[in-house]
Structures are given as C-alpha cells and as structure tokens.
Enzyme design. Structure first.
Site, PDB file in Angstrom:
ATOM      1  N   ASN A  39       6.965  -1.029  -6.726  1.00 23.50           N
ATOM      2  CA  ASN A  39       6.878   0.411  -6.481  1.00 23.50           C
ATOM      3  C   ASN A  39       5.627   0.949  -7.162  1.00 23.50           C
ATOM      4  OD1 ASN A  39       9.528   1.239  -5.069  1.00 23.50           O
ATOM      5  ND2 ASN A  39      10.220  -0.090  -6.752  1.00 23.50           N
ATOM      6  N   GLU A  40       4.542   0.961  -6.411  1.00 20.44           N
ATOM      7  CA  GLU A  40       3.243   1.334  -6.938  1.00 20.44           C
ATOM      8  C   GLU A  40       3.136   2.859  -7.125  1.00 20.44           C
ATOM      9  OE1 GLU A  40       1.430  -0.808  -8.117  1.00 20.44           O
ATOM     10  OE2 GLU A  40       1.077  -2.563  -6.857  1.00 20.44           O
ATOM     11  N   PRO A  41       2.084   3.327  -7.840  1.00 18.99           N
ATOM     12  CA  PRO A  41       1.884   4.764  -8.010  1.00 18.99           C
ATOM     13  C   PRO A  41       1.977   5.516  -6.688  1.00 18.99           C
ATOM     14  CG  PRO A  41       0.338   3.569  -9.372  1.00 18.99           C
ATOM     15  CD  PRO A  41       1.072   2.546  -8.562  1.00 18.99           C
TER      16      PRO A  41
END
Length: 641
Positions: free
Chosen positions: A170-172
């Site tokens: 879950n990236e930025p």
C-alpha cells in the site's frame, strides 16, 4: 475490539507511553531477541485456538524483517512440537506479473522460509497469484477478500514497513478504505528491491496487495522494523499525523497494534534520540555528550558559546542543576571531543598518550583491516589506511568475501571476451568461451555457474590489488578469505557457520594484531557487513584467552551507508585535501562498482561521492562545534569485545 497484547512486550524499561508516540511500540536490543518473542506470541495464539478446536487465521509478510520469526516458528515445530494443522494463512502481497517458480516471488519466499518446513496443509496456504490474467484480476482480488472474510477474518497480521511507509504494498496515496487490488510500486520501493533483481530495470512495476482496510480489520497487528534505514519512517509513522502519504500511519487508529523495533530502527524516536524531552533522565556521560551535541545543533552555536539559558530552555534544566554551570559542562565536552582528534591512528610514539585515543606503544603495531567486501577498506577508511602505512605500521588488509555477486553480467562478459581474445581457452584456467556462452544465454534468476562466479571474484580481487598498491600496501599483506557463507551465487547467503569463524580465527592468530579495524556499518542492504562483523566477534571471543589478544584494540568504522554520531566517536582522523584525493583515486580503482552499482541501496550517489561527502560533513560538524577546521575526518568507535 478486544485488546490482547502479549504482556511480555511490556516488560519494565521496554515501553513507556510518551506524549510523542501514537502507536504502542517496544524496543529490543536486536532483531534476534525480538523475533523469538513475536514467534512465541504467534505460537501461543495457534495453541490457544487448537485448545478451543478453532482455526487460527494468520496474515503473513515477506521481506527480510520476518525471516527470523519464521525461523523460530520452524524451530518450535521441529523441536517443541508446535503444529500448524489448524492454521490458515493469507499473505499480504505478490509482485505482478510473477510466476510461483521464480525465486524472487513471494510464493517461493514463503515456502523456502516457512511452509516447506512445517505441517501446514497446502490447501490452507493463500498467497496472491501473480499469474492471473489482467482481465480476471479485479474478480480475483474480490474473491481473495471474500476468502479472508469467510475464514473468519485475520486473527493476527504480521507486517513489515517500507521506506515509503507502505504496509503490504500500500504505497503513498493508498486510501484507508482500500481493499485487495493491483497497485503500481513507488520508485523508492523499486530502488530498495533492485538489488534482489540485479538492477531496477528488472523490478516488476506492479504488485497485488492486501488493502489498508483489510489489514485494519485484523484482530491483532504486529509490525517489525530493523535497522537504521527504517529509523526515519518509523518516527514519522509513530509520532506523525495520520496521512495517506504514509499509509502505515493508519495503524494509529487500530487499538491492538504493536511496533516491534530494534535499537537502530527506533533511534530517531524522541524517547531515544532526545529522552530529556520526555522525562527526567539519569545523566550518564554518554547521554550528556549526546545532549550537548544536540543542543549545539538546535541553537546553532559552538560548545563554548552555550549558556545556562540554552540548557534551561531546551529541557535540560535538571542537567544544569546537577552540573552547576554551563561553563564547566562546555569545557569538559570541548576537551572530550578535542581528545578524539588524532593524525596518528596507530598511536604517536614517544608521547604522552593519556589524552590520545590510541596507545603510543608498541610504536610499530600489527594491524588488521577487515573489509567485508573488496572495497570497504578504501571507501570507509582509505585516508586512515594510508596514514597507518606511512607511519610504519605492519598493516594487513583482509577481504572477508569475494564480492562476486556485485559484479554485473555485462562487466563479467567484457572481461571474459578480453581474456578469451588475449590468451585463448587452451592456456586459460577458466574456459572463457563457456563463460561467454553462459552469460549470453543466462536465464532470469539463474544462479551463476562456478566459473562465472570465479571470474567475477577475480575481477574484484584485481581491483583490490590495484587500490591497495596505490595506497602503498605490499601484495604479501593482502589476504582474501572468501568466507563460505557468501559463496552461494545468490543474493541470499547462508548463515554464518563454524568454517567461517575458523577462517577468521586463523588469520587473526597468524598476524597477532595490536589493532583490528572492522566494519560496524550494519545498514548495508543485504546484511553482509553484519555477518562479517559477527564472524570477527565470534573469532575474537574464542581467542580471548590468547596472550596476544589481551593487548589488541578493536575499532569499528562505518562505510557507504551511515556515519557515527559525533557523540559516539572515539577516534577522529583528519584528512588533508591531498589525502581526500588519494582516497578518491583508490576507490575509483574499483571500476566494476562504478556507474552501475548493483547494491547502492537508497542512495543514488556513487560510493566515492558518498564517502567524501560523509567525511567532509563530519569535519564540518567538528568545526561547527568550535573545534579545528579540517578538510575531512574519518571516524571510529572503539568496541570492547
């Protein structure tokens, strides 16, 4: 939600609530101790579920952080009878596209480290499938979520954290309500993974990941973080505001989450970095030094300019009351730092050494400079290395590993073609035509042949000879150990073994050093420095009863990744402009590590630039604190083994 934290996590001194921290966190001396306790919590959960005849639903992570947890779970299964027959697992993520057989897949990772060694039922293992057709992927992700829900939800979720603040992938920008889905990997994430894939261009651009909302529905969450590289993002996650730019901060809203950290990963937290801002302190000499250096940086003043008001206004009034005056503290700290500075790293003969970091005698010392890879010597202490030789010491450089995996295939192919053209295969010890054929037809994730590894090792060996000759060292004082733990042909290394320790012991006994320099930089991306340092610790521990070792001092240097904090430095060796240039040229002899660095970590600068900038920055800090101004400084910490 029923909060069932393992009470062993909150042993005295391990966790204190502070006004800065928004997530429960515990700090351990090292990841080995921490991993065993986390594994024990998982084991206890499994057993409690078995006693109730229930399934235990585990969410599992990959990466370097949980490896020791899995190793302990395997041990508990094999030695203490822990059964996984009632366990159902759901992994967080998988690269996309990615086949299960690929040794960089998380499917491969989980079976290698856990599933192949326990009695879990194969049908109870769930890992996102990196081969699902793109048109079927949305439905696949919906079904993955539904399967978790139908199993009863996650009883326990194990997490790591990326430098972007991602959990899972879950990236930025990930939303708090996100579910399992396909996501594009952040550039920093790909940089961090690039060494596993032999270059960033080979890292998959996308991955399937469990969503933030899926993770937050877990009944219990434990996040692991080890090492200095994680320190900044850990501080921002635990002490910062909740933001989609750092998805891990969403865990602040989960009421049964614990961050399990080693001291390096926790080092930027306020309670460790500046504990005087949190509570009353026991002012040890080490803490006083740390606080005074911090105060100088905060007030932008040199040590001798600090006033009573500076101490009082910055949470250090109790220290001031204890010591009596800023003047006396400042003088003592100034003298302490001044006494770390020496142009004689082997000791200055025929002088009073009571205020010097090294002994005057013996005037000519036997010195071992241990270098984990065949360039750490010049990158980390090239200037000091040169001084030791010029000042007449018997210096030996000992390269602990061949460094072969850090040579690119293109570089090896170039050398193989030159060798083949020049000497022909009939007089060569290596069949270069075979090497050329292998490299031109090498498949993805294929392990290098023995001959290719030998060639890559020789490339690095000859670069080392060139660099050390330039520094001024005789060839007979150069030693290559080729420690067995490293020689796997893969990124993944074997554990440190008795053979490795014996080899290190033998070279120490042969040279009988008065000084040993070793890499104390534990932030290198694949842990080779740590294993090499542990080999030295183990060898010196076994040899401790030997008479020669009773007069041996161990100095730790840091390399391309981090520098010692000023308050940690026991010896600071100034470099002149000419010595900085000499060091740069020595590093540049390692041509295979220039331009296309395979294991540069998160820093895109070349190693010589990093080393030079770090040494100049250390000199600037000494200057800012009011000490002499130097072009550059190499720093060392003495270790009592």
């Amino acid at each position: 939600m029923n909060v069932t934290r393992n009470l062993s996590y909150v042993a005295p001194g391990k966790y204190e609530t502070t006004r800065f921290e928004k997530i429960h966190s515990v700090i351990f001396k090292n990841s080995v101790e921490a991993s065993k306790i986390v594994a024990q919590e998982i084991a206890t959960l499994i057993q409690s579920k078995q006693a109730e005849n229930q399934k235990c639903i585990l969410g599992l992570a990959t990466g370097s952080s949980p490896i020791r947890v899995y190793a302990e779970l395997v041990r508990l299964h094999k030695e203490e009878g822990l059964s996984f027959s009632n366990v159902i697992t759901f992994n967080l993520d998988e690269y996309y596209p990615m086949t299960k057989e690929n040794n960089q897949s998380y499917h491969y990772f989980m079976h290698e480290h856990l599933f192949n060694h326990i009695d879990i039922k194969p049908e109870n293992i769930n890992i996102p499938d990196g081969t699902v057709a793109i048109e079927d992927l949305n439905q696949y992700c919906v079904d993955y979520e539904l399967k978790i829900k139908n199993a009863g939800g996650l009883d326990f979720q194990l997490l790591g954290i990326g430098r972007t603040g991602h959990v899972g992938f879950n990236e930025p920008g990930s939303h708090v309500n996100s579910g399992t889905r396909l996501i594009t990997l952040d550039h920093i994430t790909k940089v961090d993974a690039s060494s596993d894939f032999n270059g960033i261009s080979n890292v998959p651009k996308r991955a399937i990941t469990m969503g933030v909302s899926t993770i937050l529905r877990s009944k219990r969450i434990v996040l692991l973080a080890w090492g200095q590289n994680k320190a900044d993002i850990i501080k921002r996650t635990i002490q910062g505001d909740i933001s989609a730019e750092i998805p891990a901060t969403f865990l602040q809203n989960h009421d049964n989450t614990t961050f399990v950290l080693d001291q390096s990963a926790a080092s930027e937290l306020t309670r460790l970095k500046t504990p005087w801002l949190v509570e009353e302190c026991v002012w040890t000499e080490e803490l006083k030094s740390k606080a005074i250096v911090w105060l100088c940086k905060k007030t932008k003043q040199s040590i001798l300019k600090l006033t009573d008001r500076d101490y009082n206004n910055n949470g250090m009034s109790d220290l001031l009351a204890q010591e009596g005056s800023a003047y006396d503290m400042n003088i003592n700290m100034f003298n302490k730092l001044q006494h770390t500075i020496t142009g004689w790293p082997g000791g200055k003969p025929n002088t009073d050494d009571s205020n010097r970091p090294e002994r005057a005698e013996p005037a000519r010392k036997n010195v071992i400079l241990f270098s984990p890879h065949p360039d750490d010597d010049v990158i980390s202490m090239g200037g000091t290395f040169s001084k030791l030789i010029k000042q007449g010491h018997n210096v030996h450089v000992v390269y602990q590993t061949s460094g072969n995996i850090a040579v690119t295939d293109d570089e090896a192919l170039k050398f193989a073609e030159v060798c083949n053209d020049f000497i022909g295969e009939e007089t060569s010890k290596i069949d270069f035509k075979e090497v050329i054929h292998f490299l031109n037809n090498k498949k993805e994730n294929q392990i290098d042949s023995v001959e290719v590894r030998k060639l890559k090792g020789l490339i690095r060996r000859r670069e080392s000879y060139a660099a050390t000759r330039y520094i001024g060292l005789k060839d007979e004082n150069i030693h290559f150990l080729d420690l067995p733990f490293y020689e796997t042909g893969q990124i993944k290394k074997n554990p440190l073994g008795p053979d490795d320790i014996t080899i290190v012991m033998d070279i120490i006994e042969k040279i009988k050093p008065h000084q040993v320099f070793a890499a104390g930089d534990l932030a290198d991306p694949h842990g080779t420095h740590e294993v090499c340092l542990n080999a030295i610790f183990a060898a010196m521990s076994v040899l401790k009863g030997k008479l020669f070792l009773s007069d041996c001092w161990l100095w730790l240097y840091r390399g391309a990744w981090h520098e010692w904090d000023i308050d940690e430095i026991d010896m600071a060796v100034p470099l002149s402009p000419d010595e900085v240039l000499l060091k740069r040229h020595a590093i540049l002899f390692h041509q295979s590590q220039k331009d296309r660095v395979m294991f540069q970590g998160s820093d895109s600068r070349e190693f010589w630039v990093r080393a030079e900038d770090r040494n100049k920055n250390t000199a600037k800090i000494y200057d800012d604190l009011g000490l002499a101004e130097y072009e550059a400084i190499e720093a060392f910490k003495r270790f009592d083994y």
